[in-house]
Design a protein around this motif. Structure first.
Motif, short mmCIF file in Angstrom:
data_model
loop_
_atom_site.label_atom_id
_atom_site.label_comp_id
_atom_site.label_asym_id
_atom_site.label_seq_id
_atom_site.Cartn_x
_atom_site.Cartn_y
_atom_site.Cartn_z
N SER A 1 29.42 24.19 29.05
CA SER A 1 28.12 24.49 29.66
C SER A 1 27.19 23.29 29.76
O SER A 1 26.47 23.15 30.74
N MET A 2 27.19 22.42 28.78
CA MET A 2 26.22 21.32 28.75
C MET A 2 26.79 20.02 29.32
O MET A 2 26.07 19.23 29.90
N GLU A 3 28.06 19.79 29.13
CA GLU A 3 28.66 18.52 29.54
C GLU A 3 29.51 18.66 30.80
O GLU A 3 30.06 17.69 31.29
N ARG A 4 29.60 19.85 31.32
CA ARG A 4 30.45 20.14 32.48
C ARG A 4 29.90 19.46 33.73
O ARG A 4 28.71 19.48 33.99
N ARG A 5 30.78 18.86 34.50
CA ARG A 5 30.42 18.25 35.78
C ARG A 5 31.51 18.61 36.79
O ARG A 5 32.69 18.42 36.54
N VAL A 6 31.09 19.15 37.93
CA VAL A 6 32.01 19.46 39.01
C VAL A 6 31.46 18.78 40.26
O VAL A 6 30.35 19.11 40.70
N PRO A 7 32.19 17.81 40.83
CA PRO A 7 31.68 17.14 42.03
C PRO A 7 31.70 18.08 43.22
O PRO A 7 32.54 18.98 43.32
#
Length: 139
Positions: free
Chosen positions: A59-65
């Motif tokens: 939830s906090m570190e998730r990154r989806v381009p």
């Protein structure tokens, strides 16, 4: 409710905070109820703090381009120029900036954008329309 957050419990402040006018009313009611407040405050310790380490990477570190596509939208009126539509899909987190360039020069006028919309699968989408007269050979 209907994918809109009405209120939330702020564990740093120790009480409910309304995110909408209705949510503010509910927050005032819940904040005035000692049983609800005691339950929520203890839940922070026995549930939230223990789950934080497990959930944080997602939830906090998730990154989806984003996936980005640009398409030409022909005008419906002869006096209105054609439009370029930039569809920005399936990205996370919600904060994003879309800018249009012609060559090296940024185009700032004649743009319309939707709000960033949650898709319901932990990603967001956005569409930005640029009113322009596309010409052959321009990038």
């Amino acid at each position: 409710y209907n994918r809109k957050q009405l209120l939330h419990f702020d564990s740093d402040m120790g009480h409910f905070v309304g995110d909408t006018s209705y949510g503010e009313k509910v927050a005032r009611y819940w904040n005035s109820n000692p049983d609800i407040m005691e339950n929520r405050r203890t839940a922070v310790d026995w549930f939230c703090r223990q789950c934080y380490e497990i959930v944080s990477p997602f939830s906090m570190e998730r990154r989806v381009p984003p996936s980005v596509s640009i398409s030409l939208v022909p005008s419906t009126a002869q006096t209105c120029p054609d439009c370029l539509l930039c569809s920005v899909m399936d990205f996370y987190p919600a904060h994003i900036q879309v800018r249009w360039f012609q060559g090296q020069q940024e185009l700032s006028g004649h743009m319309m954008a939707t709000d960033v919309v949650a898709t319901g699968n932990w990603t967001y989408q956005l569409r930005v329309l640029l009113k322009t007269l596309p010409q052959r050979g321009l990038t």
